[in-house]
Design an enzyme around this catalytic site. Structure first.
Site, PDB file in Angstrom:
ATOM      1  N   SER A   1      37.844  28.114  43.066  1.00  0.00           N
ATOM      2  CA  SER A   1      39.084  27.585  43.647  1.00  0.00           C
ATOM      3  C   SER A   1      40.254  28.530  43.403  1.00  0.00           C
ATOM      4  CB  SER A   1      39.406  26.207  43.054  1.00  0.00           C
ATOM      5  OG  SER A   1      38.464  25.255  43.481  1.00  0.00           O
TER       6      SER A   1
ATOM      7  N   GLU B   1      36.853  29.070  38.705  1.00  0.00           N
ATOM      8  CA  GLU B   1      36.825  30.447  39.201  1.00  0.00           C
ATOM      9  C   GLU B   1      36.903  30.521  40.729  1.00  0.00           C
ATOM     10  OE1 GLU B   1      36.935  33.053  37.241  1.00  0.00           O
ATOM     11  OE2 GLU B   1      36.672  34.603  38.763  1.00  0.00           O
TER      12      GLU B   1
ATOM     13  N   ALA C   1      32.102  26.971  37.006  1.00  0.00           N
ATOM     14  CA  ALA C   1      32.196  26.850  38.462  1.00  0.00           C
ATOM     15  C   ALA C   1      33.467  26.130  38.884  1.00  0.00           C
ATOM     16  CB  ALA C   1      30.977  26.109  38.999  1.00  0.00           C
TER      17      ALA C   1
ATOM     18  N   CYS D   1      27.230  23.243  47.064  1.00  0.00           N
ATOM     19  CA  CYS D   1      28.151  23.156  45.928  1.00  0.00           C
ATOM     20  C   CYS D   1      28.474  21.694  45.590  1.00  0.00           C
ATOM     21  CB  CYS D   1      29.427  23.918  46.258  1.00  0.00           C
ATOM     22  SG  CYS D   1      30.710  23.723  45.022  1.00  0.00           S
TER      23      CYS D   1
ATOM     24  N   GLU E   1      42.028  20.283  46.192  1.00  0.00           N
ATOM     25  CA  GLU E   1      42.931  21.241  45.547  1.00  0.00           C
ATOM     26  C   GLU E   1      43.554  22.177  46.584  1.00  0.00           C
ATOM     27  OE1 GLU E   1      40.773  21.564  41.144  1.00  0.00           O
ATOM     28  OE2 GLU E   1      40.379  23.080  42.679  1.00  0.00           O
TER      29      GLU E   1
END
Length: 406
Positions: A247, A245, A242, A355, A364
């Site tokens: 981001s 992938e 998780a 999440c 990010e």
């Protein structure tokens, strides 16, 4: 005489096909039903409820009469491979309810606190600058996916977990299979077993050689008898898959969307205000909503909602992209507006199963979007938009390659 379905009786297919004229939009059939939930047909012929209304999604995702237990009959699996391998999947943060979910989530929460994520911001900035330097020094055009979108989140999740980045080709290959919609059961199992074996070896090493990382925290719990090694392996696997992938897809798809909306890109490029950048990221998360196959649930009791009755045992799919394009919650949802107050979007879902890594993802994206377009003000697509191949076969939406030049 062939049977004819009227508009009133026709059951739409889910997830449907995105319109090539606007590949960032959810499938039009989801948006045109005129009600917040309805029945749709999925790959196995069953017709679970599809929840598209923003308010209805909040009700469903926070209702204790709704379960994520994928072993219950009637659960709407996203792929045939996931249906065929359900008996091999242990309890995880994704398929546990109630006290089990709280227990697992508590073990995984500590590494992702807001303060701990903020401490990573300088490292994220440094890695971003270095990757852009490398891209600019290389040939043109460049593929943004391999130059920046995938390496950055992979580097950060490796840093956080304590996984050697030199092994990224190995775990990215198997993580990609794990989220691929058309992977066979054999491919899916083989990928999970390969990743599991790799992470078990790493955890065993951390038992005797601990460092300051998440895998060492898990190893310490194993050593203290609080956690079994297979459970620690599973937690690490969830975080590794998780962690990069989603981001990666947001960085790439966000850039594609911004290049199509130069006025919005200019706003992001010229602002000096971090709050404006943070707000822009929320709007891009709403507009693009990467987890496009929906949150899967099953009703434990009869539930009255929005004039419909969901019966006990009915499957439920919460279409997060459709909820984020609900005009009741976001007027003119098809307009990318980086000044919009969009923080109440559902890109990270809602309720107890939101999440876990959303703060890391936000930082990010803030760093990349703020840095990339300033460092490369002439950035543009190197191919026509029609030549991009979108990921209709993956649990996370995006594009496979984004050729760019400058």
């Amino acid at each position: 005489m062939a049977e004819t379905q009227t508009a009133e009786t026709r059951v739409p297919e889910y997830p449907g096909v995105r319109d090539g004229r606007c590949p960032f939009a959810p499938p039009a059939e989801l948006l045109q039903q005129g009600k917040p939930l309805f029945r749709a047909r999925i790959w196995d012929g069953s017709t679970p409820w599809i929840v598209t209304g923003h308010a209805a999604q909040r009700e469903i995702l926070s209702d204790p009469r709704v379960s994520v237990n994928e072993k219950l009959p009637g659960f709407p699996y996203p792929t045939q491979a996931m249906a065929e391998t359900v008996d091999h999947r242990p309890l995880t943060i994704f398929n546990a309810d109630g006290a089990d979910h709280v227990r697992i989530r508590r073990m995984m929460t500590a590494p992702f606190t807001r303060n701990r994520m903020e401490k990573l911001r300088p490292a994220i900035q440094q890695f971003t600058e270095e990757l852009i330097d490398r891209m600019l020094a290389g040939p043109k055009p460049a593929d943004l996916v391999t130059a920046l979108s995938l390496p950055l989140p992979s580097l950060m999740i490796c840093e956080l977990l304590g996984v050697p980045y030199t092994d990224h080709d190995f775990f990215q290959e198997h993580a990609t299979v794990a989220v691929k919609r058309d992977a066979t059961a054999e491919e899916s199992l083989a990928g999970m077993q390969a990743l599991g074996g790799y992470l078990t070896q790493l955890l065993e090493k951390k038992l005797t050689e601990p460092e300051n990382d998440v895998l060492s925290d898990f190893a310490a719990r194993v050593k203290a008898g609080e956690l079994e090694l297979p459970d620690a392996t599973l937690l690490a696997m969830v975080l590794l898959i998780a962690g990069h992938e989603t981001s990666a897809n947001m960085i790439t798809l966000g850039t594609a969307a911004l290049l199509e909306n130069p006025d919005q890109l200019e706003l992001l490029r010229t602002t000096e205000d971090p709050a404006v950048v943070a707000n822009a990221v929320e709007e891009l998360l709403r507009y693009l909503t990467i987890p496009h196959l929906g949150q899967r649930r099953i009703a434990l009791e009869d539930i009255e909602i929005a004039g419909e009755t969901i019966r006990a045992g009915d499957g439920i799919i919460v279409s997060l992209p459709a909820g984020n394009w609900d005009p009741e919650a976001f007027p003119e949802p098809d307009r990318l507006d980086l000044t919009r107050a969009a923080r109440h979007h559902h890109a990270f879902a809602w309720g107890a199963h939101q999440c876990l890594g959303q703060q890391l993802a936000r930082i990010e994206l803030q760093v990349v979007y703020r840095t990339l377009y300033r460092r490369v003000p002439t950035l543009r697509l190197a191919v026509g938009r029609d030549e991009l191949e979108f990921k209709g076969d993956s649990l996370a939406y995006g594009v496979y390659e984004l050729p760019v030049t400058w």
